[in-house]
Design a protein around this motif. Structure first.
Motif, PDB file in Angstrom:
ATOM      1  N   LEU A  93     -72.832 -79.228 -31.171  1.00 13.21           N
ATOM      2  CA  LEU A  93     -71.444 -79.660 -31.336  1.00 13.21           C
ATOM      3  C   LEU A  93     -70.585 -78.604 -32.019  1.00 13.21           C
ATOM      4  O   LEU A  93     -69.464 -78.330 -31.600  1.00 13.21           O
ATOM      5  N   LEU A  94     -71.120 -77.991 -33.068  1.00 10.97           N
ATOM      6  CA  LEU A  94     -70.299 -77.104 -33.894  1.00 10.97           C
ATOM      7  C   LEU A  94     -70.442 -75.620 -33.559  1.00 10.97           C
ATOM      8  O   LEU A  94     -69.476 -74.874 -33.698  1.00 10.97           O
ATOM      9  N   THR A  95     -71.632 -75.192 -33.152  1.00 11.82           N
ATOM     10  CA  THR A  95     -71.858 -73.744 -32.978  1.00 11.82           C
ATOM     11  C   THR A  95     -72.534 -73.404 -31.661  1.00 11.82           C
ATOM     12  O   THR A  95     -73.201 -72.373 -31.565  1.00 11.82           O
ATOM     13  N   GLN A  96     -72.383 -74.262 -30.647  1.00 16.59           N
ATOM     14  CA  GLN A  96     -72.979 -74.019 -29.331  1.00 16.59           C
ATOM     15  C   GLN A  96     -74.483 -73.746 -29.421  1.00 16.59           C
ATOM     16  O   GLN A  96     -75.027 -72.881 -28.727  1.00 16.59           O
ATOM     17  N   GLY A  97     -75.165 -74.452 -30.311  1.00 20.61           N
ATOM     18  CA  GLY A  97     -76.615 -74.369 -30.383  1.00 20.61           C
ATOM     19  C   GLY A  97     -77.162 -73.427 -31.431  1.00 20.61           C
ATOM     20  O   GLY A  97     -78.373 -73.365 -31.643  1.00 20.61           O
ATOM     21  N   LYS A  98     -76.304 -72.679 -32.122  1.00 19.03           N
ATOM     22  CA  LYS A  98     -76.782 -71.736 -33.139  1.00 19.03           C
ATOM     23  C   LYS A  98     -77.054 -72.476 -34.454  1.00 19.03           C
ATOM     24  O   LYS A  98     -76.346 -73.412 -34.813  1.00 19.03           O
ATOM     25  N   LYS A  99     -78.084 -72.040 -35.175  1.00 19.28           N
ATOM     26  CA  LYS A  99     -78.415 -72.651 -36.463  1.00 19.28           C
ATOM     27  C   LYS A  99     -77.351 -72.292 -37.502  1.00 19.28           C
ATOM     28  O   LYS A  99     -76.823 -71.179 -37.499  1.00 19.28           O
ATOM     29  N   PHE A 100     -77.053 -73.236 -38.385  1.00 17.39           N
ATOM     30  CA  PHE A 100     -76.033 -72.949 -39.399  1.00 17.39           C
ATOM     31  C   PHE A 100     -76.401 -73.478 -40.772  1.00 17.39           C
ATOM     32  O   PHE A 100     -75.540 -73.608 -41.643  1.00 17.39           O
ATOM     33  N   ALA A 101     -77.675 -73.804 -40.998  1.00 16.90           N
ATOM     34  CA  ALA A 101     -78.098 -74.226 -42.334  1.00 16.90           C
ATOM     35  C   ALA A 101     -77.821 -73.103 -43.329  1.00 16.90           C
ATOM     36  O   ALA A 101     -78.096 -71.927 -43.067  1.00 16.90           O
ATOM     37  N   GLY A 102     -77.247 -73.445 -44.475  1.00 19.49           N
ATOM     38  CA  GLY A 102     -76.858 -72.470 -45.475  1.00 19.49           C
ATOM     39  C   GLY A 102     -75.396 -72.077 -45.414  1.00 19.49           C
ATOM     40  O   GLY A 102     -74.881 -71.431 -46.333  1.00 19.49           O
ATOM     41  N   SER A 103     -74.701 -72.458 -44.332  1.00 21.06           N
ATOM     42  CA  SER A 103     -73.276 -72.151 -44.195  1.00 21.06           C
ATOM     43  C   SER A 103     -72.440 -73.228 -44.867  1.00 21.06           C
ATOM     44  O   SER A 103     -72.926 -74.320 -45.179  1.00 21.06           O
ATOM     45  N   LYS A 104     -71.171 -72.913 -45.072  1.00 24.70           N
ATOM     46  CA  LYS A 104     -70.223 -73.885 -45.610  1.00 24.70           C
ATOM     47  C   LYS A 104     -69.694 -74.754 -44.469  1.00 24.70           C
ATOM     48  O   LYS A 104     -69.199 -74.242 -43.460  1.00 24.70           O
ATOM     49  N   LEU A 105     -69.814 -76.061 -44.631  1.00 25.33           N
ATOM     50  CA  LEU A 105     -69.368 -76.974 -43.585  1.00 25.33           C
ATOM     51  C   LEU A 105     -67.883 -76.831 -43.320  1.00 25.33           C
ATOM     52  O   LEU A 105     -67.426 -76.929 -42.178  1.00 25.33           O
ATOM     53  N   ASN A 106     -67.112 -76.565 -44.351  1.00 23.90           N
ATOM     54  CA  ASN A 106     -65.665 -76.430 -44.212  1.00 23.90           C
ATOM     55  C   ASN A 106     -65.303 -75.321 -43.228  1.00 23.90           C
ATOM     56  O   ASN A 106     -64.375 -75.448 -42.430  1.00 23.90           O
ATOM     57  N   SER A 107     -66.052 -74.210 -43.265  1.00 24.59           N
ATOM     58  CA  SER A 107     -65.754 -73.085 -42.372  1.00 24.59           C
ATOM     59  C   SER A 107     -66.241 -73.353 -40.948  1.00 24.59           C
ATOM     60  O   SER A 107     -65.678 -72.819 -39.987  1.00 24.59           O
ATOM     61  N   LEU A 108     -67.264 -74.190 -40.799  1.00 28.75           N
ATOM     62  CA  LEU A 108     -67.816 -74.454 -39.467  1.00 28.75           C
ATOM     63  C   LEU A 108     -66.911 -75.329 -38.613  1.00 28.75           C
ATOM     64  O   LEU A 108     -66.997 -75.308 -37.386  1.00 28.75           O
ATOM     65  N   THR A 109     -66.061 -76.126 -39.244  1.00 29.31           N
ATOM     66  CA  THR A 109     -65.226 -77.083 -38.504  1.00 29.31           C
ATOM     67  C   THR A 109     -63.780 -76.618 -38.354  1.00 29.31           C
ATOM     68  O   THR A 109     -62.930 -77.394 -37.920  1.00 29.31           O
ATOM     69  N   GLN A 110     -63.504 -75.355 -38.699  1.00 26.96           N
ATOM     70  CA  GLN A 110     -62.119 -74.860 -38.630  1.00 26.96           C
ATOM     71  C   GLN A 110     -61.558 -74.937 -37.211  1.00 26.96           C
ATOM     72  O   GLN A 110     -60.358 -75.163 -37.033  1.00 26.96           O
ATOM     73  N   HIS A 111     -62.425 -74.751 -36.187  1.00 33.15           N
ATOM     74  CA  HIS A 111     -61.936 -74.742 -34.806  1.00 33.15           C
ATOM     75  C   HIS A 111     -61.749 -76.141 -34.244  1.00 33.15           C
ATOM     76  O   HIS A 111     -61.339 -76.293 -33.084  1.00 33.15           O
ATOM     77  N   MET A 112     -62.056 -77.171 -35.047  1.00 30.52           N
ATOM     78  CA  MET A 112     -61.844 -78.565 -34.642  1.00 30.52           C
ATOM     79  C   MET A 112     -60.965 -79.242 -35.691  1.00 30.52           C
ATOM     80  O   MET A 112     -61.480 -79.871 -36.625  1.00 30.52           O
ATOM     81  N   PRO A 113     -59.665 -79.112 -35.583  1.00 26.47           N
ATOM     82  CA  PRO A 113     -58.761 -79.594 -36.643  1.00 26.47           C
ATOM     83  C   PRO A 113     -58.950 -81.061 -37.008  1.00 26.47           C
ATOM     84  O   PRO A 113     -58.956 -81.408 -38.190  1.00 26.47           O
TER      85      PRO A 113
END
Length: 387
Positions: A93-113
């Motif tokens: 849903l957020l990164t087209q299948g890429k792992k994102f554990a350890g990232s900031k959730l706030n930055s991951l959802t910037q492209h979905m206002p």
């Protein structure tokens, strides 16, 4: 005291093994005599701990399997908004299948206002995410303490299919009611038109006879129209049977010209043969009505690990992007004389088999090197085990 000291050392070694998490060892039974009740208690404790650890492992394995295969997107963050855990659905849903554990959730959802704002304000409820495969989602947020620190659990459940299914069921119910009332009206009208034509012929009233002919013709046309909708509203559950692919392809080619690309499926696939044929006939009919040259209309079957994909493609220029989702809505049609049930029936058949249908525009080069654009429809059917 020497024998008692050996017993105590043996029991102490057993207790140390338990403390280290080794529940498969025990005290040397040959060295135990006076303290046998204590040794028996430690043995029972070891057996219980072994059983509980095995049960806990199985539960963790089951939970992990459920999370990994769930269509629901799950994200766990700490109080610093750092993602501690997520499942594949969330990655897709957020990164087209890429792992994102350890990232900031706030930055991951910037492209979905909309999603970004909902997560930021902890606003639960329905969301429409237009740039995702599933358009409608439900966001639920839970707050809890873990290791005496604040954590947040975000759950995003896709609801597009459920909403479409309920919408389709509502349309079908309405169609059954309207169809029943229209049939009750058309039957006496057709009878009156027939009787009126006979009376007009007996009275040698040619103009009146032609009027009744027109009335009978329109009644028959309306009856066919109503029956088509009633047939759609009463689609029976699929009766799965092994698909005879050469026979199916020959049946389709008796009605429409198309190019069969690739090989036919080699594994045994089960579906309702009549419903599958109806689905593919509707798609091929639409392909020919798109204005595409017959040479640009093709059908391809692709066998996946646990699903079958059937692709029908045309060269008719495609559909406007804003209409791609609307064409699956009952009664919607971009054709002046369209009924609006063709693609809806295709979706209904696919979903009745536990599958799905998707539409996308494409542009590619043909054998001559010229660019061809059109519509690509992919029907995905899961592997069905016959009962």
């Amino acid at each position: 005291m020497q024998p008692l000291r050996r017993e105590i050392l043996a029991l102490n070694l057993h207790a140390q093994n338990l403390q280290d998490g080794s529940f498969n060892t025990s005290a040397n039974q040959l060295a135990i005599d006076e303290l046998r009740p204590l040794a028996t208690s430690l043995e029972n404790m070891s057996a219980q701990l072994r059983s509980e650890r095995a049960s806990l492992y199985q539960r963790e394995l089951l939970l992990d399997t459920v999370l990994q295969s769930s269509p629901m997107a799950l994200i766990l963050t700490n109080y610093h908004d750092t993602v501690l855990m997520n499942n594949p659905a969330a990655s897709q849903l957020l990164t087209q299948g890429k792992k994102f554990a350890g990232s900031k959730l706030n930055s991951l959802t910037q492209h979905m206002p909309l999603l970004h704002q909902a997560m930021l304000t902890k606003q639960q409820g329905l969301l429409r995410l237009d740039n995702t495969e599933q358009a409608v989602w439900h966001l639920s947020i839970s707050q809890f303490q873990l290791n005496q620190q604040q954590h947040w659990l975000y759950l995003l459940k896709p609801l597009t299919r459920e909403i479409q299914r309920e919408e389709l069921n509502a349309w079908k119910k309405l169609l059954r009611v309207i169809g029943h009332e229209l049939n009750n009206t058309l039957a006496p009208l057709s009878s009156l038109a027939f009787s009126g034509k006979q009376l007009a012929e007996q009275a040698q009233q040619a103009a009146l006879s032609r009027l009744f002919d027109t009335l009978s013709e329109r009644c028959a046309h309306l009856n066919q129209f109503v029956q088509a909708y009633i047939e759609f509203a009463k689609l029976p559950p699929p009766q799965a049977d092994r698909i005879n692919w050469p026979r199916l392809i020959n049946q389709l080619q008796d009605h429409y010209d198309f190019e069969l690309q690739g090989e036919l499926p080699t594994r045994h696939w089960h579906a309702d043969p009549q419903q599958l044929a109806q689905l593919l006939l509707n798609l091929l009919k639409n392909a020919h009505e798109s204005g595409s040259a017959a040479a640009h209309i093709s059908l391809r079957c692709t066998e996946l690990a646990s699903a079958l994909q059937i692709q029908v493609q045309d060269g008719g220029g495609g559909i406007a992007a804003e209409l791609l989702q609307q064409v699956l809505v009952p009664f919607y049609s971009s054709k002046p004389q369209g009924s609006g049930i063709g693609l809806t029936l295709c979706r209904d058949i696919a979903e009745a088999h536990g599958g799905s249908i998707s539409l996308a525009n494409y542009t590619a080069g043909d054998s001559s090197g010229s660019a061809v654009s059109g519509l690509r429809v992919i029907v995905t059917l899961p592997e069905i085990t016959p009962t």
